[in-house]
Design a protein around this motif. Structure first.
Motif, PDB file in Angstrom:
ATOM      1  N   GLY A 203     -12.604 -11.878  -5.405  1.00 20.15           N
ATOM      2  CA  GLY A 203     -11.749 -10.943  -4.670  1.00 20.15           C
ATOM      3  C   GLY A 203     -12.442  -9.634  -4.387  1.00 20.15           C
ATOM      4  N   SER A 204     -13.206  -9.149  -5.382  1.00 24.57           N
ATOM      5  CA  SER A 204     -13.912  -7.878  -5.164  1.00 24.57           C
ATOM      6  C   SER A 204     -14.963  -8.024  -4.085  1.00 24.57           C
ATOM      7  N   VAL A 205     -15.564  -9.231  -4.026  1.00 28.83           N
ATOM      8  CA  VAL A 205     -16.530  -9.468  -2.927  1.00 28.83           C
ATOM      9  C   VAL A 205     -15.817  -9.400  -1.582  1.00 28.83           C
ATOM     10  N   LYS A 206     -14.629 -10.049  -1.524  1.00 34.60           N
ATOM     11  CA  LYS A 206     -13.866  -9.990  -0.277  1.00 34.60           C
ATOM     12  C   LYS A 206     -13.442  -8.564   0.044  1.00 34.60           C
ATOM     13  N   VAL A 207     -13.005  -7.845  -1.006  1.00 36.17           N
ATOM     14  CA  VAL A 207     -12.620  -6.432  -0.779  1.00 36.17           C
ATOM     15  C   VAL A 207     -13.804  -5.648  -0.266  1.00 36.17           C
ATOM     16  N   ALA A 208     -14.963  -5.882  -0.918  1.00 34.85           N
ATOM     17  CA  ALA A 208     -16.153  -5.148  -0.469  1.00 34.85           C
ATOM     18  C   ALA A 208     -16.523  -5.542   0.960  1.00 34.85           C
ATOM     19  N   ASN A 209     -16.430  -6.848   1.246  1.00 34.68           N
ATOM     20  CA  ASN A 209     -16.757  -7.296   2.598  1.00 34.68           C
ATOM     21  C   ASN A 209     -15.760  -6.735   3.620  1.00 34.68           C
ATOM     22  N   GLY A 210     -14.482  -6.599   3.234  1.00 33.83           N
ATOM     23  CA  GLY A 210     -13.483  -6.040   4.149  1.00 33.83           C
ATOM     24  C   GLY A 210     -13.532  -4.525   4.204  1.00 33.83           C
ATOM     25  N   ALA A 211     -13.954  -3.907   3.099  1.00 32.82           N
ATOM     26  CA  ALA A 211     -13.959  -2.439   3.061  1.00 32.82           C
ATOM     27  C   ALA A 211     -15.003  -1.865   4.007  1.00 32.82           C
ATOM     28  N   VAL A 212     -16.107  -2.588   4.190  1.00 33.36           N
ATOM     29  CA  VAL A 212     -17.165  -2.075   5.077  1.00 33.36           C
ATOM     30  C   VAL A 212     -16.676  -1.990   6.522  1.00 33.36           C
ATOM     31  N   PRO A 213     -16.159  -3.099   7.133  1.00 34.01           N
ATOM     32  CA  PRO A 213     -15.647  -2.962   8.510  1.00 34.01           C
ATOM     33  C   PRO A 213     -14.430  -2.052   8.584  1.00 34.01           C
ATOM     34  N   LEU A 214     -13.621  -2.038   7.492  1.00 32.96           N
ATOM     35  CA  LEU A 214     -12.479  -1.134   7.502  1.00 32.96           C
ATOM     36  C   LEU A 214     -12.934   0.303   7.609  1.00 32.96           C
ATOM     37  N   ALA A 215     -13.957   0.653   6.841  1.00 27.80           N
ATOM     38  CA  ALA A 215     -14.483   2.025   6.923  1.00 27.80           C
ATOM     39  C   ALA A 215     -15.034   2.296   8.319  1.00 27.80           C
ATOM     40  N   ASP A 216     -15.749   1.295   8.881  1.00 25.80           N
ATOM     41  CA  ASP A 216     -16.280   1.492  10.240  1.00 25.80           C
ATOM     42  C   ASP A 216     -15.143   1.619  11.239  1.00 25.80           C
ATOM     43  N   GLY A 217     -14.121   0.740  11.132  1.00 25.67           N
ATOM     44  CA  GLY A 217     -12.994   0.792  12.071  1.00 25.67           C
ATOM     45  C   GLY A 217     -12.222   2.082  11.947  1.00 25.67           C
ATOM     46  N   SER A 218     -11.993   2.519  10.715  1.00 25.13           N
ATOM     47  CA  SER A 218     -11.258   3.781  10.544  1.00 25.13           C
ATOM     48  C   SER A 218     -12.050   4.946  11.114  1.00 25.13           C
ATOM     49  N   ALA A 219     -13.364   4.871  11.022  1.00 24.55           N
ATOM     50  CA  ALA A 219     -14.186   5.925  11.639  1.00 24.55           C
ATOM     51  C   ALA A 219     -14.022   5.894  13.155  1.00 24.55           C
ATOM     52  N   GLN A 220     -13.997   4.664  13.707  1.00 24.97           N
ATOM     53  CA  GLN A 220     -13.793   4.546  15.150  1.00 24.97           C
ATOM     54  C   GLN A 220     -12.403   5.039  15.554  1.00 24.97           C
ATOM     55  N   VAL A 221     -11.395   4.673  14.778  1.00 24.85           N
ATOM     56  CA  VAL A 221     -10.034   5.157  15.057  1.00 24.85           C
ATOM     57  C   VAL A 221      -9.988   6.675  15.009  1.00 24.85           C
ATOM     58  N   SER A 222     -10.648   7.246  14.022  1.00 22.99           N
ATOM     59  CA  SER A 222     -10.665   8.703  13.905  1.00 22.99           C
ATOM     60  C   SER A 222     -11.325   9.337  15.131  1.00 22.99           C
ATOM     61  N   ILE A 351      -0.100  13.954  17.448  1.00 26.41           N
ATOM     62  CA  ILE A 351      -1.450  13.434  17.681  1.00 26.41           C
ATOM     63  C   ILE A 351      -2.475  14.232  16.876  1.00 26.41           C
ATOM     64  N   THR A 352      -2.239  15.538  16.773  1.00 28.72           N
ATOM     65  CA  THR A 352      -3.152  16.388  15.979  1.00 28.72           C
ATOM     66  C   THR A 352      -3.122  15.973  14.499  1.00 28.72           C
ATOM     67  N   ARG A 353      -1.864  15.809  14.016  1.00 26.18           N
ATOM     68  CA  ARG A 353      -1.752  15.397  12.610  1.00 26.18           C
ATOM     69  C   ARG A 353      -2.327  13.999  12.402  1.00 26.18           C
ATOM     70  N   LEU A 354      -2.061  13.114  13.363  1.00 26.17           N
ATOM     71  CA  LEU A 354      -2.608  11.781  13.254  1.00 26.17           C
ATOM     72  C   LEU A 354      -4.130  11.791  13.251  1.00 26.17           C
ATOM     73  N   ASP A 355      -4.673  12.686  14.059  1.00 28.55           N
ATOM     74  CA  ASP A 355      -6.122  12.818  14.076  1.00 28.55           C
ATOM     75  C   ASP A 355      -6.642  13.296  12.724  1.00 28.55           C
ATOM     76  N   ASP A 356      -5.944  14.314  12.179  1.00 27.07           N
ATOM     77  CA  ASP A 356      -6.364  14.796  10.855  1.00 27.07           C
ATOM     78  C   ASP A 356      -6.232  13.670   9.795  1.00 27.07           C
ATOM     79  N   GLY A 357      -5.089  12.932   9.837  1.00 21.71           N
ATOM     80  CA  GLY A 357      -4.907  11.838   8.882  1.00 21.71           C
ATOM     81  C   GLY A 357      -5.939  10.746   9.063  1.00 21.71           C
ATOM     82  N   ALA A 358      -6.243  10.439  10.312  1.00 21.68           N
ATOM     83  CA  ALA A 358      -7.251   9.402  10.559  1.00 21.68           C
ATOM     84  C   ALA A 358      -8.595   9.819   9.993  1.00 21.68           C
ATOM     85  N   ALA A 359      -8.894  11.130  10.107  1.00 16.60           N
ATOM     86  CA  ALA A 359     -10.159  11.607   9.528  1.00 16.60           C
ATOM     87  C   ALA A 359     -10.153  11.416   8.007  1.00 16.60           C
ATOM     88  N   GLN A 360      -8.992  11.748   7.388  1.00 12.54           N
ATOM     89  CA  GLN A 360      -8.892  11.549   5.945  1.00 12.54           C
ATOM     90  C   GLN A 360      -8.967  10.060   5.592  1.00 12.54           C
TER      91      GLN A 360
END
Length: 631
Positions: A203-222, A351-360
């Protein structure tokens, strides 16, 4: 005069008369009285220990073991002692026991204190202390009684130690079984833990494998929200302009719609008047007498003429409705634009708050990615450790003993009493009296020979006066003692074997050895009396005392002090006792021949001394005519 004739004359002398005959009989019974009565009295004293009074004080209050079972070891020991039928036990109080031992009522007292059971169970609570058995003795009652009491206490101590040791070992081995069972459970748990940690690792491998694209996607969303924020910065102003324009359009459409509705009303009124006109014309034509067909043709013609008007009215009515719909729609658009203009600031703020939250969120997801990777590495180590724990516990289970109940009990008994004595008795006396018999039979023959010369004369005065051969005189004085000594031995041996019931393994050889012993002792005492007269009797008594302490009749002769060793080797009774032991108990007969030869040597030596005395006494001296001491 021969030696036999001199011996016969001496026997006739001492048996002439009633009292002399009784005296000879008494001399023959002396060894019997000494040996047989003593052996009878001491034949088996241990069988009569149950007649020895002993006090038993049980103060033990008992104790509760770790498993909840109540134990009163004092009562158990007391029951074993009373049922053992070894002593005449009396259960009394402490004061009565002490007073009874002091006053001689009891030979000894055994006290089991109130904490006896508690002390025996103390090891299970890891507060070990020894149980105490108190023995009260009084040597004024009997020294051997105290010695026997010490042996009894030692046996009680051993018995209790064996029982307690066996119970402790049984609990110890049972603990092994419990430990093994718990270890098996732990091994099963470790196996499940290993499987669970493997799943957690996956599970931790899956979490790690999912956390990497999640971090990339959240950066893109931000980043996208950042652009959206920038692009919607002027939206409130423009939406307000849109609302104002929509309001103006709505007002204009309302004006147009109202104008169109006025025209539509007028057009509809015109059509209504035309319809009325058609009716009036038809009525008038009917009134003027036109046929209905004619009327209808006229009405049809009028209808055809007004058709453009009706079409125009329909269009006007439709246009008016459409304009009203347009006006209403434009009004709704205006209202919506106004609402949009009013909501746009909140939207841009969201949208401003969402932007700030997305950054966080992007930052948190980056941390999540790093943590997931660290978790994956940690889970890998946890999997390795869980596998090692599983393998170690499974291997350890095989090394923990798991005996079944019979094996556990047998092992506990062996631990509690690890050494058993298996006696291999090459020979056995059987009883205490039989063990002392060789010593007292030998001693009785010496005493029997000693008392003979209270009545017999060692040398024939008639033979000496007649100048007979010295050896012949010596044999003549020795033979009466041999005959009476043989009578003593036969009587003594018969009573000991038949009445006292001490049966030798080799009865005939034993009897023969006793006859040789008696003949030797008679010869030795005969020589002493012949050489030294009254002093010889005293020397015989001294030799008796010396042989009592050096012959090894009771304890092994090696236990006597070393300075007394020469007495054992140099005096004859030690050899007599040794030979009798082998003959009576059934031991090797090789040593008996050596003992017999030594006794024969004493016999021959004694006869030589008697011969020397007879030779010397052929000459009369003043001391012989009037001795200084007469016994």
């Amino acid at each position: 005069m021969t030696a036999l004739r001199m011996a016969f004359n001496e026997l006739r002398r001492i048996t002439s008369g009633k009292l002399p005959k009784l005296a000879v009989l008494a001399l023959c019974l002396v060894p019997l009285l000494y040996a047989a009565l003593y052996l009878y009295a001491n034949k088996d004293p241990y069988a009569n220990l149950k007649q020895v009074p002993a006090a038993l004080v049980v103060q033990d209050k008992g104790a509760t073991a770790s498993d909840g079972a109540f134990k009163n070891a004092g009562e158990e020991v007391a029951a074993e002692l009373v049922n053992g039928d070894k002593f005449d036990w009396h259960r009394v109080g402490e004061e009565d026991a002490e007073a009874g031992v002091r006053g001689g009522k009891y030979t000894f007292a055994l006290t089991l204190p109130e904490d006896f059971s508690q002390a025996l169970l103390s090891s299970g609570e890891f507060q070990p202390r020894q149980g105490v058995i108190m023995l009260t003795t009084n040597d004024a009652n009997n020294y051997l009684g105290s010695t026997i009491a010490n042996q009894v206490v030692a046996e009680v101590r051993r018995s209790v130690s064996v029982k307690v040791g066996a119970e402790a070992a049984d609990r110890f081995l049972l603990g092994f079984s419990t430990i093994r069972q718990k270890t098996v459970e732990a091994a099963d748990g470790a196996t499940r833990l290993a499987a669970g940690t493997q799943e957690a690792y996956d599970g931790s491998v899956k979490v790690a494998n999912g956390a990497v694209p999640l971090a990339d996607g959240s950066a893109q969303v931000s980043a996208g929200l950042k652009r959206l924020r920038d692009s919607t910065a002027d939206l409130p102003r423009k939406s307000q302009q849109l609302a104002d324009g929509a309001k103006q359009v709505s007002d204009g459409n309302e004006t147009v719609a109202q104008t169109a509705e006025d025209y539509a009303a007028k057009s509809q009124a015109l059509v209504g008047r035309l319809d009325q006109l058609n009716g009036d014309v038809a009525n008038r034509l009917r009134a003027l007498g036109f046929t209905e067909e004619q009327v209808q043709r006229v009405v049809q013609a009028m209808t055809d003429v007004r058709a453009p008007v009706d079409d125009a009215n329909a269009k006007v009515q439709g246009a008016a409705g459409q304009l009203r719909t347009l006006s209403n729609g434009s009004e709704q658009v205006a209202d919506g634009a106004a609402q949009l203009a009013a909501a746009t600031p909140a939207l841009t703020d969201a949208i401003t708050r969402l932007d700030d939250g997305a950054a966080q969120v992007a930052t948190g997801n980056a941390q999540l990615r790093d943590g997931a990777l660290a978790l994956r590495d940690g889970e890998q180590k946890l999997v390795d450790g869980a596998n090692q724990l599983r393998d170690g516990l499974n291997a350890g289970v095989q090394q923990i003993p798991n005996p079944d109940d019979p094996t556990r009990h047998a092992t506990a008994d062996t631990i509690g009493d690890p050494v058993n004595v298996r006696g291999v008795s090459q020979t056995s006396a059987g009883t205490y009296g039989a063990g002392l018999a060789p010593f007292f039979l030998g001693l009785a023959t010496w005493i029997g020979a000693f008392v003979l010369f209270l009545l017999l004369k060692p040398l024939s005065k008639r033979g000496l006066a007649a100048g007979q051969n010295a050896l012949r005189v010596a044999l003549g004085g020795w033979l009466p003692g041999v005959l009476l000594g043989a009578a003593q031995v036969v009587i003594m041996f018969s009573v000991v074997a038949l009445v006292v019931d001490i049966r030798p393994s080799h009865p005939l050889l034993t009897l023969g050895f006793l006859l040789l012993t008696s003949a030797t002792f008679v010869a030795l005492l005969h020589a002493l009396n012949a050489l030294f007269g009254a002093v010889g009797k005293f020397i015989g008594l001294v030799l008796l005392i010396l042989q009592l302490v050096s012959a090894g009749g009771t304890f092994p002769w090696q236990t006597i002090p070393v300075p007394l060793y020469p007495l054992h080797y140099g005096l004859p009774m030690g050899y007599a006792v040794d030979g009798l032991r082998h003959l009576m108990y059934g031991g090797s007969l090789g040593g008996v021949g050596r003992d017999a030869l030594i006794l024969v040597a004493y016999l021959v030596g004694s006869l030589a001394l008697s011969t020397l005395a007879a030779y010397k006494q052929r000459v009369w001296t003043p001391s012989r005519l009037k001795p200084e001491l007469v016994l």
